[in-house]
Design a protein around this motif. Structure first.
Motif, mmCIF file in Angstrom:
data_model
loop_
_atom_site.group_PDB
_atom_site.id
_atom_site.type_symbol
_atom_site.label_atom_id
_atom_site.label_comp_id
_atom_site.label_asym_id
_atom_site.label_seq_id
_atom_site.Cartn_x
_atom_site.Cartn_y
_atom_site.Cartn_z
ATOM 1 N N VAL A 1 37.668 29.501 38.929
ATOM 2 C CA VAL A 1 38.209 29.732 40.268
ATOM 3 C C VAL A 1 38.206 28.449 41.087
ATOM 4 C CG1 VAL A 1 37.893 30.962 42.417
ATOM 5 C CG2 VAL A 1 37.523 32.131 40.305
ATOM 6 N N LEU B 1 44.637 34.817 40.395
ATOM 7 C CA LEU B 1 43.309 34.683 39.788
ATOM 8 C C LEU B 1 42.213 34.914 40.823
ATOM 9 C CD1 LEU B 1 41.592 33.799 37.332
ATOM 10 C CD2 LEU B 1 41.754 31.482 38.179
ATOM 11 N N VAL B 2 42.342 34.228 41.949
ATOM 12 C CA VAL B 2 41.319 34.342 42.983
ATOM 13 C C VAL B 2 41.265 35.769 43.514
ATOM 14 C CG1 VAL B 2 40.637 33.583 45.278
ATOM 15 C CG2 VAL B 2 41.488 31.922 43.622
ATOM 16 N N VAL C 1 31.223 35.346 42.660
ATOM 17 C CA VAL C 1 31.695 35.246 41.291
ATOM 18 C C VAL C 1 30.705 34.390 40.519
ATOM 19 C CG1 VAL C 1 33.522 34.262 39.896
ATOM 20 C CG2 VAL C 1 34.083 35.444 41.992
ATOM 21 N N PHE D 1 47.290 30.915 40.459
ATOM 22 C CA PHE D 1 45.922 30.694 40.931
ATOM 23 C C PHE D 1 45.560 31.687 42.031
ATOM 24 C CE2 PHE D 1 47.017 26.397 39.326
ATOM 25 C CZ PHE D 1 46.168 26.439 38.246
ATOM 26 N N PRO E 1 36.941 42.239 39.894
ATOM 27 C CA PRO E 1 36.594 41.215 38.906
ATOM 28 C C PRO E 1 36.685 41.711 37.470
ATOM 29 C CG PRO E 1 34.746 41.685 40.377
ATOM 30 C CD PRO E 1 35.916 42.443 40.891
ATOM 31 N N LEU F 1 39.609 38.189 40.997
ATOM 32 C CA LEU F 1 38.162 38.012 40.907
ATOM 33 C C LEU F 1 37.461 38.532 42.152
ATOM 34 C CD1 LEU F 1 37.800 34.580 39.146
ATOM 35 C CD2 LEU F 1 37.405 36.844 38.235
ATOM 36 N N LEU F 2 38.166 38.473 43.264
ATOM 37 C CA LEU F 2 37.586 38.957 44.516
ATOM 38 C C LEU F 2 37.575 40.468 44.597
ATOM 39 C CD1 LEU F 2 38.959 36.797 47.413
ATOM 40 C CD2 LEU F 2 36.628 37.221 46.726
ATOM 41 N N PRO G 1 34.953 33.204 49.799
ATOM 42 C CA PRO G 1 35.454 34.342 49.043
ATOM 43 C C PRO G 1 34.959 34.410 47.607
ATOM 44 C CG PRO G 1 37.190 32.725 49.366
ATOM 45 C CD PRO G 1 36.033 32.283 50.193
ATOM 46 N N VAL G 2 34.594 33.279 47.013
ATOM 47 C CA VAL G 2 34.328 33.292 45.568
ATOM 48 C C VAL G 2 32.864 33.116 45.227
ATOM 49 C CG1 VAL G 2 36.607 32.461 44.992
ATOM 50 C CG2 VAL G 2 34.786 30.818 45.362
#
Lengths: 304, 262, 313
Positions: free
Chosen positions: C114, A284-285, C106, A281, A292, A288-289, C102-103
């Motif tokens: 996420v 993943l984060v 997205v 996880f 992406p 994407l940060l 942070p997300v």
């Protein structure tokens, strides 16, 4: 075990499970590439693949707990691939296809619903407890460079490599692959060029789900147990792998799968296995940060 | 032009991968004038608007907004910051909030001119929130009357005709009390009658001191209302001047009117 | 402006408040208290998913953070429940904003995954931080709330009233929020982020606001949960809990305050009525989600505008 040996051993173990992640990640990435849907139920298809294999092995094992021959395993892989492919096809046809023009959110929620239905159906049929999966008979192992190599690991690499190369060939060398890439790029234009979009989507589900089914059997035999819960977590990790490699990108899914397995194997060896699941996880984060579009992905514009 | 400029573009360049959508475009927009940007399809007009409104970030060049003393640079600002500075825009392919009513759409335009936060919504006894919502409502009502859409106030925006949607989008942009209005093909898809009404409306807005930057295809709209015309072709400015001068410009005739004459 | 849709509130909550005076047995009261707890959670998630359009799949994490915050404050610092309640809400709200930072850029389906990941991370962290959270065994002996000399104890009745009061307050706030300037901006952003940005809406800020409000509501629910049970364990905050709350919001209709409450009541009481079919419970949830998306994606009380549009043409 020396530090170097531990490192190599974890590397090997990580890559093995990474190959399975890669097989599952392919299904996520292919479906996403073509209809921009995170097929939440894909992890369940993987898990059900393992149960397909389990049911077949039960027919051949002389008594409970007996090992299976390589032929039976091969048969199991084929049956699981076919069964999972069919299942994936039916799910698309009955649940996703009617929502093709609906908002993305409806399709995603439907996918979560499908995932719950599959999980609980399996639980009702096979029970909630871990099921024992027979191991490969006469499967040798050897120690080389201080690392323990098992035949099963070799088999997992061989099968997944074969399938990935096969898929690569289909997608980039056949007319079918060309239609798939066309639909992924622009479904409307593809349709105008005479490509049956629904057919291509159906085939995508067939192939992606079949690969997941094979992954399921390999996973089951490798770990000797399978549980109806396994699809959820493994599916999420495979999705992470797909994102890591660049979602929609087939070589990306392979690289992502292997890399994630590697990170997890090393994490389990050097941190502790309880935190293993956080690694996926966390990756993943972070992906994407920071990036992406993933490692191999192209820049994804705003599809208005 | 002797007038004071409100918007000043200097050598704005925008590339998409290998394609240069805008190459070193410079021009000024004077306060209180209507300036039109014309050019064939793919000339980079909408890209220009996206750069000004912060949707896209140009690779090179400067975009200054405001009168000389208090000029801000727009490059690198987010769309919402630019809207806050007083630039409102409409979109070529109308972007209304379809699920919401006409009134609600126009009220969203007043967002930048109001301040009520979370607590004002929860704490009902603040005067500020109360006065503000009255002001916003009043503003929306007046705009709807002016644009003759008051009868549609409670209809969801989706259910309106094309011409009506254009008017709602215009009202929404005006609800923010902008200093400058960017209109992306406001006459597209309108009937002859609606088109005439739009031209009258634009002239009226200029009378009130609003500065307008207009992208338009239809020369019958551009030529009568514009004070100044900028011509783009293949991402570059090929001419600018008064409508009459531009119409006689040989390069423009070749690039634009020549095509239309076919 | 939309018609006043709050006239149902006083009557509904009045009826809910007098329900425990009817001859229900303590099991039935407990089911009702649970329904109220879920309704509270559904209202909070509705702000995030229904108002702001952020599909959040890890909402149970904020519920967990609220519950653990309450347990920690009570057990280690000896704070009474009435202090724990607002502090837990603030902690969970802050956590929601911090995890959102942070997300937040997205988009759409990525955000869903996420947030799911964050939900799982929170649960794994809670399970493994044994010195503070008691690990898999959780924390025990959390003090019940007191009013003067009256201890809430283990009877569900006082908790039911407390939850109903919190529910009424939250429902009132939510319906005001929806029609406020911020609520209007949320709705705009939900439909078209680019257009919203060009209208001067700072979408990042708006999203964080929604997460903060939703997280705070979950934190509040979590602290009541902790005080009521007396114990908290990580398995109460499984992914399934997040999905269940989401199903409630969807069943009621995304964005509808009434809907979230009705959805929560239906989905938390029905399984109790069908106890002999308990094993089919999650199966039914799944089927419900599929069927709803197909037949009535707007839920029971969802935006009637969909219908209005159909009639207008």
């Amino acid at each position: 075990m020396t530090g170097e040996q531990l490192f190599l051993q974890q590397l090997l173990n990580g890559l093995t499970i990474g190959a399975v992640y890669a097989l599952i990640a392919l299904g996520y990435t292919m479906v996403y590439g073509i209809i921009q849907l995170v097929n939440f139920a894909h992890g369940e298809i993987f898990m059900i693949g393992a149960y397909f294999g389990l049911s077949l092995f039960a027919c051949f094992a002389a008594q409970a707990g007996a090992a299976i021959s390589i032929g039976v395993l091969a048969l199991g892989l084929i049956v699981a691939a076919a069964g999972s492919a069919l299942l994936g096809f039916c799910i698309d046809r009955s649940a996703y296809r009617p929502l093709r023009k609906a908002p993305k959110l409806s399709a995603l929620i439907t996918a979560i619903g499908v995932s719950f239905v599959l999980q609980n159906t399996v639980m009702l049929i096979y029970g909630a407890q871990d099921r024992y999966v027979p191991s490969l008979a006469a499967a040798g192992s050897m120690d080389w460079m201080g690392v323990h190599w098992t035949a099963m690991q070799g088999l997992i690499f061989a099968v997944s490599l074969f399938l990935m190369i096969g898929l690569q060939w289909v997608v980039y060398r056949t007319p079918l692959g060309r239609s798939m890439r066309a639909v992924a790029q622009d479904p409307l234009a593809a349709q105008l060029m005479g490509i049956s979009v629904d057919r291509v989507i159906a085939i995508t589900f067939l192939i992606g789900s079949g690969l997941a089914g094979v992954g399921g059997v390999l996973f089951g035999v490798y770990y000797s147990t399978i549980n109806f819960h396994d699809g959820y977590l493994t599916g999420l990790k495979a999705f992470t792998a797909a994102v890591l490699g660049g979602i929609g990108n087939i070589p990306g899914a392979m690289v992502g799968g292997l890399l994630l397995g590697l990170l997890e194997g090393l994490g389990a060896g050097y941190l502790s296995s309880q935190w293993k699941n956080v690694i996926a996880f966390g990756v993943l984060v972070l992906v994407l940060l920071i990036r992406p579009r993933g490692l191999l992905g192209e820049r994804v514009g705003d599809r208005a | 032009m002797p007038d004071e400029s409100l918007l000043d573009l200097k050598a704005v360049t925008k590339r998409f991968g290998g394609v240069t959508a805008l190459s070193s475009v410079s021009f000024e927009v004077s306060k209180g004038k209507i300036v039109s940007v014309i050019g064939p399809n793919g000339a980079g007009k909408t890209t220009l608007f996206n750069c000004i409104s912060g949707v896209l970030r140009p690779e090179e060049g400067q975009i200054g907004f405001g009168l000389k003393k208090t000029r801000d640079s727009l490059v690198g600002c987010a769309p919402h910051e630019i809207a806050r500075m007083g630039i409102a825009r409409t979109f070529q392919n109308i972007r209304l909030f379809g699920q919401q009513t006409v009134l609600e759409n126009i009220l969203t335009g007043t967002y930048v001119r109001t301040e009520a936060g979370l607590l004002d919504a929860v704490w009902p006894w603040t005067r500020r929130a109360h006065q503000e919502s009255h002001w916003a409502m009043d503003k929306a009502m007046r705009l709807m009357e002016r644009l003759e859409i008051d009868a549609l106030a409670d209809r969801p925006a989706k259910a309106l005709s094309y011409g009506q949607q254009r008017r709602v989008e215009l009202a929404r942009a005006l609800a923010s009390d902008p200093e400058m209005l960017l209109l992306d093909e406001p006459a597209a898809g309108l009937t002859v009658h609606e088109r005439q009404a739009l031209m009258d409306f634009l002239r009226a807005l200029r009378q009130e001191g609003l500065t307008i930057l207009l992208i338009e295809h239809d020369m019958k709209v551009v030529m009568p209302v514009s004070d100044w015309v900028v011509v783009l072709d293949h991402g570059a400015k090929i001419a600018e001047g008064t409508p009459d001068a531009v119409q006689r410009h040989p390069q423009v005739i070749e690039a634009y009117l020549g095509v239309a004459a076919l | 402006m939309k018609k006043q849709r709050r006239d149902w509130m006083p009557w509904t909550f009045l009826i809910l408040a007098v329900l425990p005076f009817f001859p229900f047995n303590s099991y039935q009261i407990d089911v009702m208290a649970n329904a109220a707890l879920y309704a509270l959670l559904a209202l909070g998630l509705n702000v995030i998913v229904g108002f702001a359009g952020l599909l959040h799949l890890g909402y149970a994490a904020f519920f967990a953070i609220g519950a653990y915050a309450c347990a920690f404050l009570n057990l280690n610092l000896g704070y009474p429940f009435w202090i724990c309640l607002p502090v837990s809400a603030a902690v969970a709200g802050a956590a929601a904003v911090l995890l959102g930072l942070p997300v937040i850029r997205v988009r759409g389906d990525y955000l869903a995954i996420v947030t799911l990941g964050f939900g799982e991370i929170v649960r794994i962290v809670v399970t493994n931080l044994e010195p503070w959270t008691g690990g898999p065994n959780g924390l025990m002996g959390i003090g019940h709330p007191m009013i003067g000399r009256f201890n809430f104890g283990v009877d569900s009745r006082p908790y039911y009233w407390l939850l109903t009061a919190l529910l009424a307050l939250t429902a009132w706030i939510c319906s005001r929020l929806r029609r406020s300037r911020i609520g209007l901006a949320w709705a705009a952003m939900k439909e078209d982020e680019l257009a919203a940005g060009c209208l001067g809406m700072d979408t990042t800020r708006l999203k964080l606001m929604a997460l903060g409000v939703g997280g705070a509501v979950a934190g509040m629910a979590g602290s009541v949960f902790a005080a009521k049970q007396g114990t908290v364990t990580p398995d109460s905050f499984d992914f399934i809990v997040s999905v269940m709350i989401l199903s409630m919001v969807i069943l009621g209709g995304l964005g509808s305050v009434r809907g979230a409450i009705v959805g929560a009541v239906i989905l938390s009481i029905t399984p109790e009525l069908l106890r002999e079919f308990a094993v089919y419970r999650m199966l039914i949830f799944g089927l419900l989600m599929i069927v709803l998306m197909r037949v009535r994606p707007q839920g029971l009380f969802g935006a009637s505008s969909l219908k209005r549009v159909l009639h207008a043409r």
